[in-house]
Design a protein around this motif. Structure first.
Motif, PDB file in Angstrom:
ATOM      1  N   HIS A  97       0.813  -1.219   0.000  1.00 21.60           N
ATOM      2  CA  HIS A  97       0.000   0.000   0.000  1.00 21.60           C
ATOM      3  C   HIS A  97       0.847   1.270   0.000  1.00 21.60           C
ATOM      4  O   HIS A  97       0.305   2.375  -0.015  1.00 21.60           O
ATOM      5  CB  HIS A  97      -0.937   0.005   1.207  1.00 21.60           C
ATOM      6  CG  HIS A  97      -1.821  -1.196   1.247  1.00 21.60           C
ATOM      7  ND1 HIS A  97      -2.870  -1.378   0.385  1.00 21.60           N
ATOM      8  CD2 HIS A  97      -1.766  -2.308   2.016  1.00 21.60           C
ATOM      9  CE1 HIS A  97      -3.448  -2.530   0.636  1.00 21.60           C
ATOM     10  NE2 HIS A  97      -2.800  -3.121   1.612  1.00 21.60           N
ATOM     11  N   PHE A  98       2.175   1.115   0.001  1.00 23.75           N
ATOM     12  CA  PHE A  98       3.054   2.278   0.054  1.00 23.75           C
ATOM     13  C   PHE A  98       2.999   3.058  -1.249  1.00 23.75           C
ATOM     14  O   PHE A  98       3.125   2.497  -2.336  1.00 23.75           O
ATOM     15  CB  PHE A  98       4.494   1.861   0.330  1.00 23.75           C
ATOM     16  CG  PHE A  98       5.477   2.995   0.256  1.00 23.75           C
ATOM     17  CD1 PHE A  98       5.526   3.934   1.265  1.00 23.75           C
ATOM     18  CD2 PHE A  98       6.336   3.119  -0.822  1.00 23.75           C
ATOM     19  CE1 PHE A  98       6.429   4.996   1.204  1.00 23.75           C
ATOM     20  CE2 PHE A  98       7.233   4.158  -0.889  1.00 23.75           C
ATOM     21  CZ  PHE A  98       7.279   5.105   0.127  1.00 23.75           C
ATOM     22  N   LYS A  99       2.814   4.346  -1.131  1.00 24.16           N
ATOM     23  CA  LYS A  99       2.890   5.257  -2.263  1.00 24.16           C
ATOM     24  C   LYS A  99       3.662   6.480  -1.774  1.00 24.16           C
ATOM     25  O   LYS A  99       3.210   7.181  -0.865  1.00 24.16           O
ATOM     26  CB  LYS A  99       1.501   5.651  -2.752  1.00 24.16           C
ATOM     27  CG  LYS A  99       1.535   6.570  -3.955  1.00 24.16           C
ATOM     28  CD  LYS A  99       0.183   6.632  -4.609  1.00 24.16           C
ATOM     29  CE  LYS A  99       0.119   7.639  -5.729  1.00 24.16           C
ATOM     30  NZ  LYS A  99       1.056   7.454  -6.793  1.00 24.16           N
ATOM     31  N   ALA A 100       4.808   6.714  -2.367  1.00 23.74           N
ATOM     32  CA  ALA A 100       5.674   7.815  -1.930  1.00 23.74           C
ATOM     33  C   ALA A 100       4.972   9.149  -2.119  1.00 23.74           C
ATOM     34  O   ALA A 100       4.286   9.375  -3.116  1.00 23.74           O
ATOM     35  CB  ALA A 100       6.976   7.793  -2.715  1.00 23.74           C
ATOM     36  N   ASP A 101       5.156  10.028  -1.142  1.00 32.96           N
ATOM     37  CA  ASP A 101       4.604  11.373  -1.248  1.00 32.96           C
ATOM     38  C   ASP A 101       5.689  12.424  -1.019  1.00 32.96           C
ATOM     39  O   ASP A 101       5.398  13.564  -0.673  1.00 32.96           O
ATOM     40  CB  ASP A 101       3.425  11.575  -0.301  1.00 32.96           C
ATOM     41  CG  ASP A 101       3.780  11.395   1.163  1.00 32.96           C
ATOM     42  OD1 ASP A 101       4.966  11.206   1.466  1.00 32.96           O
ATOM     43  OD2 ASP A 101       2.877  11.465   1.999  1.00 32.96           O
ATOM     44  N   GLY A 102       6.935  12.020  -1.198  1.00 33.95           N
ATOM     45  CA  GLY A 102       8.050  12.932  -1.050  1.00 33.95           C
ATOM     46  C   GLY A 102       9.323  12.263  -1.540  1.00 33.95           C
ATOM     47  O   GLY A 102       9.334  11.077  -1.853  1.00 33.95           O
ATOM     48  N   THR A 103      10.378  13.041  -1.595  1.00 38.02           N
ATOM     49  CA  THR A 103      11.664  12.508  -2.028  1.00 38.02           C
ATOM     50  C   THR A 103      12.337  11.749  -0.883  1.00 38.02           C
ATOM     51  O   THR A 103      11.924  11.849   0.276  1.00 38.02           O
ATOM     52  CB  THR A 103      12.597  13.640  -2.493  1.00 38.02           C
ATOM     53  OG1 THR A 103      12.871  14.495  -1.384  1.00 38.02           O
ATOM     54  CG2 THR A 103      11.977  14.423  -3.643  1.00 38.02           C
ATOM     55  N   LEU A 104      13.379  11.033  -1.226  1.00 36.61           N
ATOM     56  CA  LEU A 104      14.118  10.267  -0.222  1.00 36.61           C
ATOM     57  C   LEU A 104      14.658  11.176   0.880  1.00 36.61           C
ATOM     58  O   LEU A 104      14.573  10.851   2.061  1.00 36.61           O
ATOM     59  CB  LEU A 104      15.261   9.501  -0.896  1.00 36.61           C
ATOM     60  CG  LEU A 104      15.888   8.384  -0.084  1.00 36.61           C
ATOM     61  CD1 LEU A 104      14.871   7.303   0.246  1.00 36.61           C
ATOM     62  CD2 LEU A 104      17.055   7.793  -0.840  1.00 36.61           C
ATOM     63  N   SER A 105      15.172  12.350   0.500  1.00 34.08           N
ATOM     64  CA  SER A 105      15.709  13.251   1.522  1.00 34.08           C
ATOM     65  C   SER A 105      14.602  13.792   2.426  1.00 34.08           C
ATOM     66  O   SER A 105      14.841  14.041   3.614  1.00 34.08           O
ATOM     67  CB  SER A 105      16.503  14.395   0.895  1.00 34.08           C
ATOM     68  OG  SER A 105      15.673  15.193   0.083  1.00 34.08           O
ATOM     69  N   TYR A 107      11.911  12.066   3.340  1.00 27.66           N
ATOM     70  CA  TYR A 107      11.680  10.969   4.283  1.00 27.66           C
ATOM     71  C   TYR A 107      12.809  10.881   5.304  1.00 27.66           C
ATOM     72  O   TYR A 107      12.574  10.610   6.483  1.00 27.66           O
ATOM     73  CB  TYR A 107      11.544   9.629   3.545  1.00 27.66           C
ATOM     74  CG  TYR A 107      10.182   9.398   2.946  1.00 27.66           C
ATOM     75  CD1 TYR A 107       9.116   8.969   3.735  1.00 27.66           C
ATOM     76  CD2 TYR A 107       9.948   9.609   1.597  1.00 27.66           C
ATOM     77  CE1 TYR A 107       7.860   8.754   3.191  1.00 27.66           C
ATOM     78  CE2 TYR A 107       8.701   9.393   1.045  1.00 27.66           C
ATOM     79  CZ  TYR A 107       7.661   8.966   1.851  1.00 27.66           C
ATOM     80  OH  TYR A 107       6.419   8.759   1.304  1.00 27.66           O
ATOM     81  N   ALA A 108      14.049  11.113   4.853  1.00 28.62           N
ATOM     82  CA  ALA A 108      15.195  11.040   5.768  1.00 28.62           C
ATOM     83  C   ALA A 108      15.098  12.115   6.848  1.00 28.62           C
ATOM     84  O   ALA A 108      15.355  11.842   8.027  1.00 28.62           O
ATOM     85  CB  ALA A 108      16.501  11.183   4.990  1.00 28.62           C
ATOM     86  N   GLU A 109      14.713  13.319   6.466  1.00 32.22           N
ATOM     87  CA  GLU A 109      14.574  14.402   7.443  1.00 32.22           C
ATOM     88  C   GLU A 109      13.479  14.066   8.463  1.00 32.22           C
ATOM     89  O   GLU A 109      13.661  14.240   9.665  1.00 32.22           O
ATOM     90  CB  GLU A 109      14.265  15.720   6.733  1.00 32.22           C
ATOM     91  CG  GLU A 109      14.146  16.898   7.676  1.00 32.22           C
ATOM     92  CD  GLU A 109      15.408  17.190   8.463  1.00 32.22           C
ATOM     93  OE1 GLU A 109      15.287  17.717   9.593  1.00 32.22           O
ATOM     94  OE2 GLU A 109      16.519  16.888   7.981  1.00 32.22           O
ATOM     95  N   SER A 110      12.360  13.569   7.977  1.00 27.49           N
ATOM     96  CA  SER A 110      11.272  13.167   8.889  1.00 27.49           C
ATOM     97  C   SER A 110      11.711  12.037   9.809  1.00 27.49           C
ATOM     98  O   SER A 110      11.373  12.025  10.993  1.00 27.49           O
ATOM     99  CB  SER A 110      10.042  12.738   8.089  1.00 27.49           C
ATOM    100  OG  SER A 110       9.516  13.802   7.359  1.00 27.49           O
ATOM    101  N   ALA A 111      12.459  11.090   9.263  1.00 20.76           N
ATOM    102  CA  ALA A 111      12.935   9.948  10.056  1.00 20.76           C
ATOM    103  C   ALA A 111      13.904  10.396  11.140  1.00 20.76           C
ATOM    104  O   ALA A 111      13.861   9.889  12.264  1.00 20.76           O
ATOM    105  CB  ALA A 111      13.584   8.916   9.150  1.00 20.76           C
ATOM    106  N   ARG A 112      14.770  11.338  10.811  1.00 23.54           N
ATOM    107  CA  ARG A 112      15.715  11.836  11.825  1.00 23.54           C
ATOM    108  C   ARG A 112      14.968  12.508  12.982  1.00 23.54           C
ATOM    109  O   ARG A 112      15.317  12.313  14.138  1.00 23.54           O
ATOM    110  CB  ARG A 112      16.713  12.796  11.188  1.00 23.54           C
ATOM    111  CG  ARG A 112      17.834  12.104  10.450  1.00 23.54           C
ATOM    112  CD  ARG A 112      18.957  13.046  10.072  1.00 23.54           C
ATOM    113  NE  ARG A 112      18.750  13.753   8.825  1.00 23.54           N
ATOM    114  CZ  ARG A 112      18.883  13.237   7.615  1.00 23.54           C
ATOM    115  NH1 ARG A 112      19.196  11.971   7.482  1.00 23.54           N
ATOM    116  NH2 ARG A 112      18.709  13.976   6.541  1.00 23.54           N
ATOM    117  N   LYS A 113      13.946  13.256  12.646  1.00 26.11           N
ATOM    118  CA  LYS A 113      13.158  13.936  13.685  1.00 26.11           C
ATOM    119  C   LYS A 113      12.366  12.946  14.534  1.00 26.11           C
ATOM    120  O   LYS A 113      12.227  13.122  15.739  1.00 26.11           O
ATOM    121  CB  LYS A 113      12.215  14.950  13.055  1.00 26.11           C
ATOM    122  CG  LYS A 113      12.919  16.140  12.476  1.00 26.11           C
ATOM    123  CD  LYS A 113      11.938  17.091  11.806  1.00 26.11           C
ATOM    124  CE  LYS A 113      12.668  18.272  11.177  1.00 26.11           C
ATOM    125  NZ  LYS A 113      11.752  19.129  10.412  1.00 26.11           N
TER     126      LYS A 113
END
Length: 119
Positions: A97-105, A107-113
């Protein structure tokens, strides 16, 4: 279920070739949206993959999170992901069900937070 069907492998390879072409032309690489999300159903590991290496298609590039609170962008071998088993011995699965809604970077910024991949 096939973890990585040919259509996904083709898109990962196309993205990898596009960035390789840009590197050879002396240009900046593209920040692609993740093509696929993989995860361990019985552990906390998650991978968002955006491309594969044109010279070695077993090497993927993406955001990797082993569930330890330190997500990072890097390279991983697809053969190693296929071999991973969680606490109950379950193999890695693809999020259908995954559909990207942003770039990898992004997602990386959100993941770091957040201390882990949020996707």
């Amino acid at each position: 279920m096939d973890l990585l069907p040919q259509s996904i492998l083709d898109q990962l390879a196309a993205n990898g070739r596009a960035n390789q072409d840009r590197i050879e032309a002396g240009e900046d690489t593209l920040d692609f949206e993740p093509v696929v999300k993989l995860f361990t159903p019985d552990a906390a590991a998650t991978w968002l993959l955006s491309e594969t290496d044109p010279g070695d298609p077993d090497i993927a590039h993406g955001l990797c999170d082993l569930g330890l609170g330190f997500p990072e962008i890097g390279a991983v071998r697809l053969s190693e992901i296929r071999a991973v088993r969680g606490r109950l011995g379950l193999p890695v699965e693809r999020d259908l069900h995954f559909k990207a809604d942003g770039t990898l970077s992004t997602y990386a910024e959100s993941a770091r937070k957040a201390g882990g991949i949020v996707a």
